[in-house]
Design a protein around this motif. Sequence first.
Motif, PDB file in Angstrom:
ATOM      1  N   SER A 189       0.858  -1.222   0.119  1.00  0.00           N
ATOM      2  CA  SER A 189      -0.140  -0.113  -0.134  1.00  0.00           C
ATOM      3  C   SER A 189       1.029   1.149  -0.050  1.00  0.00           C
ATOM      4  O   SER A 189       0.358   2.387  -0.271  1.00  0.00           O
ATOM      5  N   ALA A 190       2.017   1.165   0.172  1.00  0.00           N
ATOM      6  CA  ALA A 190       3.016   2.274   0.299  1.00  0.00           C
ATOM      7  C   ALA A 190       3.087   2.996  -1.167  1.00  0.00           C
ATOM      8  O   ALA A 190       3.250   3.939  -1.235  1.00  0.00           O
ATOM      9  N   ASP A 191       2.717   2.182  -2.164  1.00  0.00           N
ATOM     10  CA  ASP A 191       2.777   2.432  -3.396  1.00  0.00           C
ATOM     11  C   ASP A 191       1.385   2.949  -4.111  1.00  0.00           C
ATOM     12  O   ASP A 191       1.411   3.309  -5.177  1.00  0.00           O
ATOM     13  N   CYS A 192       0.498   2.858  -3.341  1.00  0.00           N
ATOM     14  CA  CYS A 192      -0.730   3.368  -3.789  1.00  0.00           C
ATOM     15  C   CYS A 192      -0.891   4.869  -4.134  1.00  0.00           C
ATOM     16  O   CYS A 192      -0.236   5.530  -3.123  1.00  0.00           O
ATOM     17  N   LYS A 193      -1.354   5.108  -5.004  1.00  0.00           N
ATOM     18  CA  LYS A 193      -1.464   6.662  -5.624  1.00  0.00           C
ATOM     19  C   LYS A 193      -2.009   7.464  -4.558  1.00  0.00           C
ATOM     20  O   LYS A 193      -1.578   8.496  -4.052  1.00  0.00           O
TER      21      LYS A 193
ATOM     22  N   ALA B  83      -1.775   0.113  -5.774  1.00  0.00           N
ATOM     23  CA  ALA B  83      -0.641  -1.149  -5.714  1.00  0.00           C
ATOM     24  C   ALA B  83      -1.205  -2.276  -5.246  1.00  0.00           C
ATOM     25  O   ALA B  83      -0.506  -3.311  -5.585  1.00  0.00           O
TER      26      ALA B  83
ATOM     27  N   LYS C 216      -1.016  -5.839  -7.338  1.00  0.00           N
ATOM     28  CA  LYS C 216      -0.195  -7.131  -6.989  1.00  0.00           C
ATOM     29  C   LYS C 216      -1.140  -8.379  -6.829  1.00  0.00           C
ATOM     30  O   LYS C 216      -0.837  -9.479  -6.991  1.00  0.00           O
TER      31      LYS C 216
END
Length: 295
Positions: A245-249, A262, A266
């Motif tokens: 979730s660190a890479d969710c916009k 993200a 995945k």
Amino acid sequence: MAKGKIIKALSGFYYVQDEHEQIYQCRGRGIFRNRKVSPLVGDSVVFQIDQRNEGTITEIDPRANELVRPAVANVDQVILVFSSIEPDFSPLLLNRFLVLIEHKGIEPIICISKIDLLTEKQLDEIKQFSAEYQQIGYQVLLLSSETNRGVEAFRPYLEDKISVFAGQSGVGKSSLLNALNTNLSLETASISTHLGRGKHTTRHVELMEIGNGLVADTPGFSTLDFSEIESDELADCFPEMSKASADCKFRGCLHVKESFCAVKEKVESGEICLYRYQHYCQFLEEIIERKPRYR
Ligand code: GDP
Ligand code: ZN
């Protein structure tokens, strides 16, 4: 002043074990009542020895965590026992338990029991699940209390820790404890005839010694609703989603309808197991509706 650990609470007394394995029957001090804290099994305490084997608790060390049922503090890990069969292995129920344990910030160890009852093909399926959970980062052990397979390999996990067992009834928790410690002979399957057992108040807990470890005598996580979990906390209870979730916009992404998510990417690429994600969505809905369901 002496230091020790509360290993049993019974009828207003706390049984404190010091580093020499000596046990003192202690009272709590009135000050705890005023501060609205009471000593809990698992607490590290300072106590004053009043007589040979009696004392008074004067201080409680800060707790790492505390469970309500059973009332135990400083729980190092939850041993989550799931049967591979009888009852059938349920990833949905496993994920539910894992979410509750993760939310408490306690380490789970997954024990999949009764593997002696499986055919080769069924064992392969369980090994597949086991590999998926290990991939996420969980420790998973396959064992049988009937044949003792895997039991010795499990034993070291309990050393120097306070553990609480959890899992549906009938999965083999008592059998596993008995296999680990033949002196225990806990009742299995049949309704316990032990005097008053089950009627005990939640304060009435004991830690049993298994090797150098301590294990609560009552299983934990008997209520499986998510009443204490908020929707934006749920993904953090799934380690692989939490990481992704660190890479969710979008900040505060719940990984359902949002774009550039993200987690969903995945899931599509297969890096996150589809059923784990589906259970996440199901739990999220349950939290949003706040209608506890029990499977
Ligand atoms: P608990 O409710 O989780 O404590 O489950 P029990 O330990 O009482 O076990 C429930 C039933 O499963 C009992 O009839 C046990 O004999 C049986 N059982 C437990 N572990 C095993 C195992 O590893 N293999 C087999 N074949 N039966 C088991
Ligand atoms: Zn997302």
